[in-house]
Scaffold this active site. Structure first.
Site, PDB file in Angstrom:
ATOM      1  N   PHE A 134       2.807  -3.393  14.377  1.00 56.94           N
ATOM      2  CA  PHE A 134       2.312  -4.665  13.851  1.00 56.94           C
ATOM      3  C   PHE A 134       2.824  -5.777  14.781  1.00 56.94           C
ATOM      4  CE2 PHE A 134       2.220  -8.283  10.947  1.00 56.94           C
ATOM      5  CZ  PHE A 134       0.974  -8.110  10.364  1.00 56.94           C
ATOM      6  N   ASP A 217      10.561  -0.428  10.410  1.00 52.40           N
ATOM      7  CA  ASP A 217       9.728  -1.340   9.642  1.00 52.40           C
ATOM      8  C   ASP A 217       8.996  -0.477   8.619  1.00 52.40           C
ATOM      9  OD1 ASP A 217       7.659  -2.834   8.583  1.00 52.40           O
ATOM     10  OD2 ASP A 217       7.274  -3.933  10.440  1.00 52.40           O
ATOM     11  N   TYR A 242       5.117  -7.313  -1.120  1.00 49.93           N
ATOM     12  CA  TYR A 242       3.806  -7.691  -1.673  1.00 49.93           C
ATOM     13  C   TYR A 242       2.748  -6.614  -1.489  1.00 49.93           C
ATOM     14  CZ  TYR A 242       3.575  -9.399   3.199  1.00 49.93           C
ATOM     15  OH  TYR A 242       3.673  -9.515   4.554  1.00 49.93           O
ATOM     16  N   LYS A 243       3.115  -5.502  -0.842  1.00 47.16           N
ATOM     17  CA  LYS A 243       2.140  -4.429  -0.633  1.00 47.16           C
ATOM     18  C   LYS A 243       2.240  -3.451  -1.810  1.00 47.16           C
ATOM     19  CE  LYS A 243       2.533  -5.028   4.382  1.00 47.16           C
ATOM     20  NZ  LYS A 243       1.187  -5.468   4.747  1.00 47.16           N
ATOM     21  N   ARG A 392      -9.738   0.073   6.663  1.00 48.18           N
ATOM     22  CA  ARG A 392      -8.632   0.699   5.923  1.00 48.18           C
ATOM     23  C   ARG A 392      -8.968   0.736   4.429  1.00 48.18           C
ATOM     24  NH1 ARG A 392      -3.043  -2.214   7.422  1.00 48.18           N
ATOM     25  NH2 ARG A 392      -4.086  -3.865   6.262  1.00 48.18           N
TER      26      ARG A 392
HETATM   27  C1  LIG Z   1       4.058  -3.484   9.348  1.00 49.00           C
HETATM   28  C2  LIG Z   1       4.271  -4.920   9.080  1.00 49.00           C
HETATM   29  N1  LIG Z   1       5.353  -5.530   9.584  1.00 49.00           N
HETATM   30  C3  LIG Z   1       5.587  -6.830   9.393  1.00 49.00           C
HETATM   31  C4  LIG Z   1       4.714  -7.606   8.655  1.00 49.00           C
HETATM   32  C5  LIG Z   1       4.987  -9.072   8.504  1.00 49.00           C
HETATM   33  O1  LIG Z   1       5.410  -9.391   7.235  1.00 49.00           O
HETATM   34  P1  LIG Z   1       5.679 -10.926   6.831  1.00 49.00           P
HETATM   35  O2  LIG Z   1       4.449 -11.693   7.187  1.00 49.00           O
HETATM   36  O3  LIG Z   1       5.845 -10.886   5.356  1.00 49.00           O
HETATM   37  O4  LIG Z   1       6.852 -11.400   7.571  1.00 49.00           O
HETATM   38  C6  LIG Z   1       3.575  -7.020   8.093  1.00 49.00           C
HETATM   39  C7  LIG Z   1       2.619  -7.813   7.300  1.00 49.00           C
HETATM   40  O5  LIG Z   1       1.602  -7.376   6.844  1.00 49.00           O
HETATM   41  C8  LIG Z   1       3.346  -5.641   8.330  1.00 49.00           C
HETATM   42  O6  LIG Z   1       2.259  -5.033   7.844  1.00 49.00           O
END
Ligand SMILES: Cc1ncc(COP(=O)(O)O)c(C=O)c1O
Length: 432
Positions: A134, A217, A242-243, A392
């Site tokens: 990500f 992560d 939030y997921k 997805r």
């Molecule tokens: C794999 C992954 N890492 C990091 C993040 C970033 O999270 P945040 O925007 O809450 O900092 C996300 C957001 O969807 C994500 O899917």
């Protein structure tokens, strides 16, 4: 409490592919069936999980306390260690001890402070990531490298993907052999696009053999895939609430730090990470809390934490564990694979099929994935598009049923049959 899937052993493949079968499967008792409210056919639990009465009631309860107590809530209620309390409740989901988890900050901020901490502590000067991560993870690592006077172009080492969709654990080990200067390894537990579940234990072992610190992560696994972070010796981890945890938009994130690192100075220090007993002495110097709470920074935004508390209460009340959620998730993703194979030959299942290699969502690849996702949105089927070619579908196990999976696949079939996806142009911006 889980009795999925429904149907019986004599069902034929043809039976299983009917909507009637899916509805009957949902008729089997699932103890959270009535607990969440999602718009449409909601296959987006890996982006934003849906609301529940439990979450809303927890927010109402916090508001009532605020109304009644005002600032006294910090001392007379349990606000002061809210993040630690939530952390100790999430800890079993990730295989951590209670003092190793805290709910704090956002995932990206947690990446900054944890990568920053361990880059400083480590003898190495490079960070190993992979090219399918990500983007926020790379932005944070690059920033931390710059901060230390290092060069992100040279010091951010990326494991390449062999197929553009997955990462091979052997390639992580090979990258460690090739770059002995790596001091921190940061990998996802589940890749956000393809849904591949990486071998956390093997990567942790390889990193430690090379004297590197290893962090994960876990944004796409916490709440749907059980972890054993402490047993595997993982040094740190971050994730979103939030997921799959359904904690609400922008919910406060989670972080884990192995006990062996407790007492280390966090790279982003703030008074909320101070040793609790002396926090209000307002000392000039920062004394880190003796647990993962040290990586908190400022005052916790309780209104962005209360929904998660409600959801955790709900899971406890209904006796649902992360193992139950995983079992149901695997049954739902299996069903999606089966339906996609049978009914969507134009698409490619881009998610590894082995249970040990997949997270909670299914990636379907199609050259016009963007148009397909837009056409599905018009049909109240909520999915998302991830460039360049992936739709997805996430059957979040708390709230999605077999009939939802059937409806989503049926809608894709209808879109492809009618060519409805061809009406959309190029992908634009925006959050989906
Ligand atoms: C794999 C992954 N890492 C990091 C993040 C970033 O999270 P945040 O925007 O809450 O900092 C996300 C957001 O969807 C994500 O899917």
């Amino acid at each position: 409490m889980t009795e999925t899937p429904g149907g019986n052993a004599h069902d034929t493949d043809a039976d299983r592919r009917t909507r009637e079968w899916a509805v009957a499967a949902d008729g089997a008792r699932w103890s959270l069936a009535d607990a969440f409210d999602a718009p449409g056919t909601y296959m987006e639990g890996n982006s934003l999980g849906p609301v529940s009465d439990a979450a809303a009631e927890a927010v109402e309860a916090l508001l009532a306390e605020w109304r009644e107590l005002g600032v006294a809530g910090w001392s007379e209620s349990d606000w002061f260690d809210y993040g630690e309390r939530l952390g100790s409740r999430v800890a079993p989901m990730v295989g951590a001890r209670e003092d190793e988890v805290v709910l704090a900050n956002s995932t990206t901020v947690n990446l900054h402070t944890l990568v920053g901490t361990f880059l400083r502590e480590s003898s190495g000067s490079k960070v190993l990531v992979n090219e399918l991560d990500f983007p926020s993870d790379h932005y944070a690592v690059r920033a931390r490298l710059r901060e230390r006077g290092l060069d992100p172009e040279a010091d951010l080492v990326q494991v390449a993907s062999r197929d553009g969709r997955t990462i091979d654990a052997a390639d992580v080990a090979a990258a460690l052999d090739a770059h002995p200067e790596v001091g921190v390894v940061l990998m996802p537990s589940v890749l956000y696009r393809s849904g591949q579940l990486l071998d956390v234990a093997a990567i942790a072992e390889a990193a430690h053999e090379h004297d590197a610190v290893v962090g994960f992560d876990c944004a796409h696994s916490v709440g749907v895939v059980p972890h054993e972070l402490a047993d595997h010796g993982v040094d740190f981890a971050v994730w979103c609430s939030y997921k799959y945890l359904n904690g609400g938009p922008g919910a406060v994130a989670g972080l884990y730090v192995h006990r062996r690192h407790h007492g280390t100075m966090p790279s982003l220090s703030g008074w909320w990470g101070h040793e609790k007993a002396t926090q209000f002495e307002m000392n000039e110097r920062f004394t880190p809390a003796a647990d993962a709470g040290a990586w908190q920074i400022g005052t916790p935004p309780l209104l962005a934490m209360a929904p998660l508390r409600g959801v955790l209460d709900l899971l406890d009340e209904r006796g649902v564990t992360v193992a139950d959620l995983r079992e149901r998730s695997l049954a739902l993703t299996d069903y999606l694979f089966e339906l996609a194979d049978a009914r969507l030959p134009e698409t490619e299942v881009a998610t590894p099929r082995a249970p040990a290699e997949r997270g909670g969502h299914v990636a379907l690849a199609h050259p016009e994935a963007y148009g397909v996702s837009e056409a599905l949105a018009e049909r109240d089927v909520v999915v998302d598009y991830r460039p360049p070619d992936v739709v997805r579908l996430c059957p979040g196990p708390t709230h999605v049923g077999f009939a939802d999976c059937w409806d989503a696949v049926d809608a894709i079939r209808e879109v492809l049959d009618t060519g409805a996806h061809e009406a959309y142009g190029e992908p634009g911006g925006g959050v989906t």
